[in-house]
Design an enzyme around this catalytic site. Structure first.
Site, PDB file in Angstrom:
ATOM      1  N   LYS A  24       1.184 -17.516  31.029  1.00 40.54           N
ATOM      2  CA  LYS A  24       0.422 -16.535  30.233  1.00 40.54           C
ATOM      3  C   LYS A  24       0.791 -15.138  30.707  1.00 40.54           C
ATOM      4  O   LYS A  24       0.726 -14.850  31.899  1.00 40.54           O
ATOM      5  CB  LYS A  24      -1.079 -16.763  30.380  1.00 40.54           C
ATOM      6  CG  LYS A  24      -1.909 -15.923  29.421  1.00 40.54           C
ATOM      7  CD  LYS A  24      -3.398 -16.204  29.561  1.00 40.54           C
ATOM      8  CE  LYS A  24      -4.180 -15.557  28.430  1.00 40.54           C
ATOM      9  NZ  LYS A  24      -3.888 -14.119  28.270  1.00 40.54           N
ATOM     10  N   GLU A  78       3.794 -12.663  22.596  1.00 35.11           N
ATOM     11  CA  GLU A  78       3.135 -11.595  23.355  1.00 35.11           C
ATOM     12  C   GLU A  78       4.085 -10.416  23.496  1.00 35.11           C
ATOM     13  O   GLU A  78       5.248 -10.580  23.889  1.00 35.11           O
ATOM     14  CB  GLU A  78       2.753 -12.111  24.744  1.00 35.11           C
ATOM     15  CG  GLU A  78       1.678 -11.316  25.433  1.00 35.11           C
ATOM     16  CD  GLU A  78       0.273 -11.709  25.014  1.00 35.11           C
ATOM     17  OE1 GLU A  78      -0.666 -10.956  25.322  1.00 35.11           O
ATOM     18  OE2 GLU A  78       0.105 -12.777  24.382  1.00 35.11           O
ATOM     19  N   LYS A 206      -6.803 -21.638  28.738  1.00 35.42           N
ATOM     20  CA  LYS A 206      -6.181 -20.675  29.661  1.00 35.42           C
ATOM     21  C   LYS A 206      -6.844 -20.747  31.026  1.00 35.42           C
ATOM     22  O   LYS A 206      -8.069 -20.814  31.150  1.00 35.42           O
ATOM     23  CB  LYS A 206      -6.247 -19.255  29.100  1.00 35.42           C
ATOM     24  CG  LYS A 206      -7.634 -18.731  28.786  1.00 35.42           C
ATOM     25  CD  LYS A 206      -7.569 -17.349  28.134  1.00 35.42           C
ATOM     26  CE  LYS A 206      -8.960 -16.856  27.754  1.00 35.42           C
ATOM     27  NZ  LYS A 206      -8.919 -15.543  27.065  1.00 35.42           N
ATOM     28  N   ASP A 441      26.891  13.494  52.203  1.00 36.55           N
ATOM     29  CA  ASP A 441      26.162  13.840  53.425  1.00 36.55           C
ATOM     30  C   ASP A 441      26.420  15.296  53.814  1.00 36.55           C
ATOM     31  O   ASP A 441      27.435  15.619  54.427  1.00 36.55           O
ATOM     32  CB  ASP A 441      26.616  12.905  54.546  1.00 36.55           C
ATOM     33  CG  ASP A 441      25.812  13.107  55.828  1.00 36.55           C
ATOM     34  OD1 ASP A 441      24.711  13.674  55.750  1.00 36.55           O
ATOM     35  OD2 ASP A 441      26.300  12.684  56.890  1.00 36.55           O
TER      36      ASP A 441
END
Length: 611
Positions: A24, A78, A206, A441
């Site tokens: 889920k 979803e 769920k 650097d």
């Protein structure tokens, strides 16, 4: 109005051969319809989301364009912002859902794209499939995705905006992964079940991954029975939830008595209470420092109320092995910022989603500061004898390196005050580099503008090769430029040919700025371009690692438009970087999705021709 089939919440997941299990995800439930006229996204409440998620609709048109004989198609799924294969970030999807301006939507869709994770097939070739058993719908959906060449499981690093959620037969094995990756939970589905519109059905159940927290009772609303739950943040009680669910009548009566006796009645009829009483609550996630889906568990009258802190809330927000115990949390680690070990651990929790991908499957070397930065320190390459079993390791022929692939491993190292995480350029599965890094650097922190100028010189060169590069602060005084590669694409010998070409070009065209002279006394104030650093056995500070200085600065990834004259490394600390990623996203989001194999191969071929 709910238009989609919905699961019921269960406190114990169903088991047996008649059930299948799906991860889920925490997002927006959505129906995706594709037909000759285009693509539409519809929320479970019937709201149109098509224009708010252009990355989904554009991809749907593209990936199904050769399958028009299957139209119309309707998928149930979803809408998510995926952060790992088992978890989605609800905060980001909520922000997306509120956007209205097309320009803002397009900008965030490009920077932090969302995904549609499909778990059901409702219409195929215009015919409804909802009366078919779940397993048959699932099989048809799998075949559709297989033919469309779409990911057959959620992959957060994949470019495809539409992906498939598979079903599983083993609940325990799937649950272990959901917990390990901090997912929302699991949905159990009966294999024989149909799909019913506008229905909450026991055929779908769920089971959520809930967490617990210790909070303070600081308020009460007698009109609705809700109590205010707070935590201590910088010495002040800050509300994080309103809670009523889970409280029995006698518990609410006890709260009412406490408030009437010891609380302060406010003008609106509610009560406030000074911090003194602790409670345990259960919740799903933390959204913008507020607990979601909160329920009361119990009072903790014997607990010291000063323990209910925001930092403890964050540290308890992950499921951790019981043998992982945090110690000396009040020790000051970054002295100039007055940041404690607890603050540092919270930083690691909050940044784990973006830090762990750069540590995954790498033989990590850490620098530990037992008394805090910038005090005494030492490199740790070998796994100590006292390392717990949940921390994995790999032997490279000379050292048993820790491999930091999980949040428990990350926090165990952080609890040892490993403030710096250095990683090799290859994974433990390969002898070849997974990226090229050019280290710029400058002579000192005061010379940082030289690194900015040098970065743009190299970007212009990379752009001429059509190579995409990613800038990152070193966390100290320099800038590092990353070029992502497929892990097996090139040898170190080949990447060395490229870095030597870059170094030669820079020194030849800008001798006033660059040098490859290894001895500091011979650099004459120029910026050292360390092309020799990119080699097997060498390491680089990991993106989002802290550095062992008193400021608590971070080796923070940057967007190119931020590499300018106003850039200051001291501004990127454990305080600012968390909020920056939360609001601006991760500048290295595309890093693993965008290997530069093609353009680099062309450059290497040109080098071979000239040699």
């Amino acid at each position: 109005m709910v238009l989609t089939m919905q699961p019921i919440l269960t406190s114990a997941p169903p088991t047996g051969s008649e059930w299948r299990y799906e991860v889920k995800y925490d997002g927006f439930r959505c129906l995706l319809r594709i037909d000759e006229s285009g693509v539409t996204l519809t929320s479970r409440n019937g709201q149109t989301l098509t224009n708010q998620f252009p990355e989904i609709t554009a991809f749907a048109v593209l990936c199904f364009q050769h399958m028009k004989d299957r139209f119309p198609i309707t998928l149930d799924g979803e809408l998510v912002y995926l952060v790992n294969p088992y978890r989605a970030d609800f905060e980001h999807i909520q922000i997306r859902g509120r956007l209205k301006r097309a320009e803002a939507i397009e900008n965030i869709a490009n920077k932090r794209p969302c995904r549609f994770l499909a778990f059901d097939l409702l219409v195929l070739k215009g015919a409804a499939t909802v009366s078919l058993p779940y397993v048959k719908r699932k099989h048809a959906l799998f075949k559709l995705f297989e033919e469309a060449n779409l990911p057959l499981s959620p992959r957060h690093l994949a470019e495809e905006a539409i992906q498939y959620i598979p079903e599983h037969t083993d609940f325990e094995a799937l649950w272990d992964k959901v917990v390990r990756y901090d997912g929302e939970g699991i949905v159990a589905k009966r294999v024989s079940s149909g799909w019913a519109e506008n229905k909450r059905s026991p055929d779908w159940q769920k089971y959520k991954h809930m967490k617990t927290a210790h909070v303070l009772l600081t308020g009460f609303n007698p009109k609705n029975g809700y109590v205010t739950a707070s935590v201590l943040k910088d010495g002040t009680a800050v509300p994080v939830a309103s809670v009523s669910h889970g409280m029995q009548a006698e518990e609410k009566n006890a709260v009412r008595t406490i408030m009437e006796t010891h609380g302060k009645k406010l003008k609106n009829g509610e009560y406030s209470l000074e911090p003194s009483i602790c409670m345990t609550v259960q919740y799903l996630t933390i959204l913008q420092d507020t607990l979601r889906e909160v329920s009361f568990v119990s009072f903790q009258f014997g607990m010291d109320w000063t323990e209910c802190t925001y930092q403890q809330l964050i540290l308890r927000s992950k499921t951790l092995p019981p043998e992982l115990q945090f110690t000396s949390l009040d020790k000051v680690v970054f002295k100039k910022r007055e940041k404690t070990k607890e603050d540092f651990l919270c930083y690691m929790v909050k940044m784990s989603d973006v830090l762990l991908p750069f540590l995954k499957d790498r033989a990590v070397t850490v620098i530990r500061y037992p008394h805090g930065a910038p005090g005494e320190s030492f490199f740790q390459k070998n796994k100590p004898d006292y390392t717990p079993d949940f921390v994995s390791s790999v032997f490279d022929g000379s050292h048993e390196h820790i491999v930091c692939n999980s949040i428990p491993s990350l926090l165990w190292l952080a609890n040892q005050l490993a403030l710096e995480f250095h990683v090799p350029f290859q994974t433990v599965h390969s002898k070849r580099p997974a990226e090229i890094v050019i280290d710029l650097d400058p002579p000192s922190r005061n010379d940082f503008p030289m690194a900015v100028e040098a970065a743009h010189v190299l970007k212009e060169l990379f752009d001429s090769f059509s190579i995409t590069s990613f800038p990152k602060l070193s966390g100290n005084k320099g800038i590092q430029l990353y070029i992502p590669l497929s892990p097996e694409a090139f040898t170190y010998e080949e990447t060395r040919a490229f870095t030597m070409l870059i170094a030669d070009y820079c020194v030849r065209t800008r001798p006033d700025l660059f040098t490859t002279e290894r001895f500091i006394k011979n650099r004459n104030g120029r910026l050292y371009l360390d092309y020799l650093q990119h080699a097997e056995g060498k390491t680089i500070i990991a993106p989002y690692s802290t550095r062992g200085n008193e400021l608590g600065t971070v080796a923070a990834p940057l967007y190119w438009n931020e590499v300018n004259s106003s850039l200051t490394p001291d501004d990127y600390t454990i305080d600012t970087v968390v909020n920056r990623v939360r609001t601006e996203g991760d500048p290295f989001y595309e890093f693993y999705r965008n290997p530069q194999d093609g353009p680099l191969s062309i450059v290497l071929e040109q080098i071979k021709r000239k040699s």
